[in-house]
Design a protein around this motif. Sequence first.
Motif, short mmCIF file in Angstrom:
data_model
loop_
_atom_site.label_atom_id
_atom_site.label_comp_id
_atom_site.label_asym_id
_atom_site.label_seq_id
_atom_site.Cartn_x
_atom_site.Cartn_y
_atom_site.Cartn_z
N GLY A 22 0.84 -1.19 0.00
CA GLY A 22 0.00 0.00 0.00
C GLY A 22 0.87 1.24 0.00
O GLY A 22 2.05 1.18 -0.34
N ARG A 23 0.30 2.34 0.43
CA ARG A 23 1.03 3.61 0.51
C ARG A 23 0.91 4.17 1.92
O ARG A 23 -0.10 3.94 2.60
CB ARG A 23 0.49 4.62 -0.51
N VAL A 24 1.92 4.88 2.35
CA VAL A 24 1.90 5.48 3.68
C VAL A 24 0.70 6.41 3.77
O VAL A 24 0.50 7.26 2.89
CB VAL A 24 3.20 6.24 3.97
N ARG A 25 -0.08 6.25 4.84
CA ARG A 25 -1.35 6.99 4.86
C ARG A 25 -1.28 8.36 5.53
O ARG A 25 -2.21 9.16 5.38
CB ARG A 25 -2.43 6.14 5.54
N GLN A 26 -0.19 8.64 6.27
CA GLN A 26 -0.09 9.95 6.91
C GLN A 26 1.35 10.23 7.29
O GLN A 26 2.21 9.35 7.25
CB GLN A 26 -0.98 10.01 8.16
N GLY A 27 1.62 11.50 7.66
CA GLY A 27 2.96 11.87 8.11
C GLY A 27 3.85 12.32 6.98
O GLY A 27 3.41 12.49 5.82
N PRO A 28 5.14 12.51 7.25
CA PRO A 28 6.06 13.07 6.25
C PRO A 28 6.27 12.17 5.03
O PRO A 28 6.69 12.66 3.98
CB PRO A 28 7.37 13.24 7.03
N ALA A 29 5.99 10.88 5.17
CA ALA A 29 6.15 9.95 4.04
C ALA A 29 4.83 9.65 3.34
O ALA A 29 4.76 8.70 2.55
CB ALA A 29 6.79 8.65 4.52
N GLN A 30 3.82 10.44 3.60
CA GLN A 30 2.49 10.16 3.07
C GLN A 30 2.52 9.94 1.56
O GLN A 30 3.15 10.68 0.81
CB GLN A 30 1.53 11.30 3.41
N ASP A 31 1.83 8.88 1.15
CA ASP A 31 1.62 8.49 -0.24
C ASP A 31 2.84 7.82 -0.89
O ASP A 31 2.79 7.45 -2.06
CB ASP A 31 1.19 9.69 -1.10
N ILE A 32 3.92 7.62 -0.16
CA ILE A 32 5.06 6.87 -0.71
C ILE A 32 4.70 5.39 -0.71
O ILE A 32 4.22 4.86 0.30
CB ILE A 32 6.34 7.12 0.10
N PRO A 33 4.92 4.67 -1.82
CA PRO A 33 4.57 3.25 -1.87
C PRO A 33 5.46 2.41 -0.96
O PRO A 33 6.66 2.68 -0.81
CB PRO A 33 4.77 2.88 -3.34
N VAL A 34 4.86 1.37 -0.35
CA VAL A 34 5.56 0.49 0.58
C VAL A 34 5.49 -0.94 0.05
O VAL A 34 4.39 -1.45 -0.22
CB VAL A 34 4.95 0.55 1.99
N ALA A 35 6.64 -1.57 -0.12
CA ALA A 35 6.68 -2.96 -0.57
C ALA A 35 6.29 -3.89 0.56
O ALA A 35 6.51 -3.60 1.74
CB ALA A 35 8.08 -3.32 -1.07
N ASN A 36 5.71 -5.03 0.20
CA ASN A 36 5.29 -6.00 1.21
C ASN A 36 6.48 -6.49 2.03
O ASN A 36 6.44 -6.55 3.24
CB ASN A 36 4.59 -7.18 0.52
N GLY A 37 7.58 -6.85 1.36
CA GLY A 37 8.76 -7.31 2.06
C GLY A 37 8.59 -8.70 2.65
O GLY A 37 7.59 -9.39 2.41
N THR A 38 9.57 -9.11 3.45
CA THR A 38 9.51 -10.44 4.04
C THR A 38 10.43 -10.50 5.26
O THR A 38 10.93 -9.47 5.73
CB THR A 38 9.88 -11.52 3.00
N MET A 39 10.70 -11.68 5.75
CA MET A 39 11.45 -11.90 6.97
C MET A 39 12.89 -11.40 6.88
O MET A 39 13.49 -11.39 5.80
CB MET A 39 11.46 -13.40 7.30
N ASP A 40 13.43 -11.01 8.05
CA ASP A 40 14.76 -10.40 8.05
C ASP A 40 15.85 -11.36 7.61
O ASP A 40 16.82 -10.95 6.96
CB ASP A 40 15.09 -9.82 9.43
N GLY A 41 15.72 -12.65 7.98
CA GLY A 41 16.74 -13.61 7.56
C GLY A 41 16.87 -13.69 6.06
O GLY A 41 17.97 -13.61 5.50
N TRP A 42 15.75 -13.83 5.36
CA TRP A 42 15.77 -13.95 3.90
C TRP A 42 16.25 -12.64 3.28
O TRP A 42 17.09 -12.63 2.37
CB TRP A 42 14.37 -14.30 3.39
N VAL A 43 15.74 -11.51 3.78
CA VAL A 43 16.12 -10.21 3.22
C VAL A 43 17.59 -9.92 3.49
O VAL A 43 18.32 -9.42 2.62
CB VAL A 43 15.23 -9.09 3.79
N GLY A 44 18.05 -10.26 4.71
CA GLY A 44 19.45 -10.05 5.03
C GLY A 44 20.36 -10.90 4.18
O GLY A 44 21.42 -10.44 3.72
N LEU A 45 19.98 -12.16 3.94
CA LEU A 45 20.76 -13.04 3.08
C LEU A 45 20.75 -12.53 1.64
O LEU A 45 21.75 -12.62 0.92
CB LEU A 45 20.23 -14.47 3.15
N LEU A 46 19.61 -12.00 1.23
CA LEU A 46 19.54 -11.37 -0.10
C LEU A 46 20.52 -10.20 -0.17
O LEU A 46 21.30 -10.07 -1.12
CB LEU A 46 18.12 -10.87 -0.35
N GLY A 47 20.52 -9.36 0.89
CA GLY A 47 21.42 -8.23 0.92
C GLY A 47 22.88 -8.63 1.07
O GLY A 47 23.78 -7.82 0.82
#
Length: 489
Positions: A213-238
């Motif tokens: 979805g998109r950030v609904r309020q605050g300084p980042a309002q309307d910026i798209p947000v990726a679903n993402g996943t668990m830190d282990g998988w993302v960290g290994l990806l990184g």
Amino acid sequence: MAGTKLIGIDVGTTAVKAAVFGPDGTVLDRLHQPHDTQRPESACVEQDARDWTRAIDAALARFTPLMPGVGGIGLTSQVNTHVFVDAEGTPLAPAIVWQDGRAAAEAAELDAQISEAQRLEWWGAPMPIDASHALARMLWMQRHHPEIWDKTRYVLLPKDLCLWHMTGAVVSDPLSNIGLVDLAHRHIPEVLGLVAGAADRMAPLKPLSALAGRVRQGPAQDIPVANGTMDGWVGLLGCGGHREGAASYLSGTSEILGITSEAVHPTPGVIVFAESDGLRMHAGPTQAGGAAQMWWADLNGISPEQMSQRAAASPPDKPAPLFLPHLQGERAPLWNANARGAFLGIDQTSDAADLARSVYEGVAFSVRLLLNALERSAQVQSTELICGGGGFRSDVWNQIRANVLGRTLHRLAVTDPGLLGAAAIARAATGQAPDLASALDELMHIDKTYRPDPALAPLYDAQFAIFEDLTTRLAPVNDRLTALPRPRL
């Protein structure tokens, strides 16, 4: 949107971390906000989920001057940490952290109901249901706190709760739902059916590189947000796990390893993730990495940096105790909540420097045990690993790791590969890169390389054989120790 800035957020075990990345992967600003962990009883490990959302709000407020030109936000979090929330998304109890072992009895009961054939069919590997499994926590809550269970609308992972807070969307991803989702990224009715009401409390699933979805309020309002996943998988990806045959090593509170490979040879103790975004990851988390370092440093009233200095004063050819780092059970590849730590081989010549070195070596031996299992599972023989995470700050420990593993280690320039991986997912999810591999190639850089000392190979091979033997021989002893009655005085 090519060439835009990105924000990566990682809701970790000890802190929420966030960073703004420039188009070339340069960190423009960052925030590191620790949060408390409570241990009300020996097997219980809890956190206040509101600490996570408050930290994210603080990060986005800090980044306000950099918001122009930010094209997407990627989010990752600790996994096998569960929050029971009501229909408004309000936590009904403290979050049960992945280290928590209170549901060990429920886990054993559920695990006994699943055959080896079913495990292979659903997960592609003989994974167990352990005390950190969502289903075991649900059964525990149902039995011990039915008043909370009855009010529970969703059982969420930290990332999912934070996505709801940021975007108003209730969504999860298949990879984070370990043991609940099959190789086709679908919830497994037979598994969820083991606990009445579990299926009704699952968040809907979307691919990790989809937009939540998109950030609904605050300084980042309307910026798209990726679903993402668990830190282990993302960290290994990184950490470079975005190419076939790559081995990656992430160190934080625990040690997490992964090998990317299409081949699958079912191996006990190894998690084989369903293929996602063209990648199939064989992975496993240990229970203690940085946690063992912090335990020893706190016990001795010193900092991790001082501990590293002490370990450097103990030459590797001097006999040192063998340390088993199972301070709160062990996860991969043993998956034994009753495993306990030990020092063996202490004598009158053992000093503080030797014990500090043995803690570092013991963690490295646990990593070698896991790496061996992963290589069997992935049918890959690794000669080098790309490494990242806060646990790789110590040059002394990094060289010990290279010596114990007998592998070359390449350390990432970015301290937090989870943030880098989250930003890469945001880049792919918003169409700034054709796929995750391309997104990572543009962002990651190597900082330093550690090569093993071949003269130490015979010593560490012999010590590892003893370490491996002890993990089996001490299991029944630890079972007896954990079963001892504890009188209330």
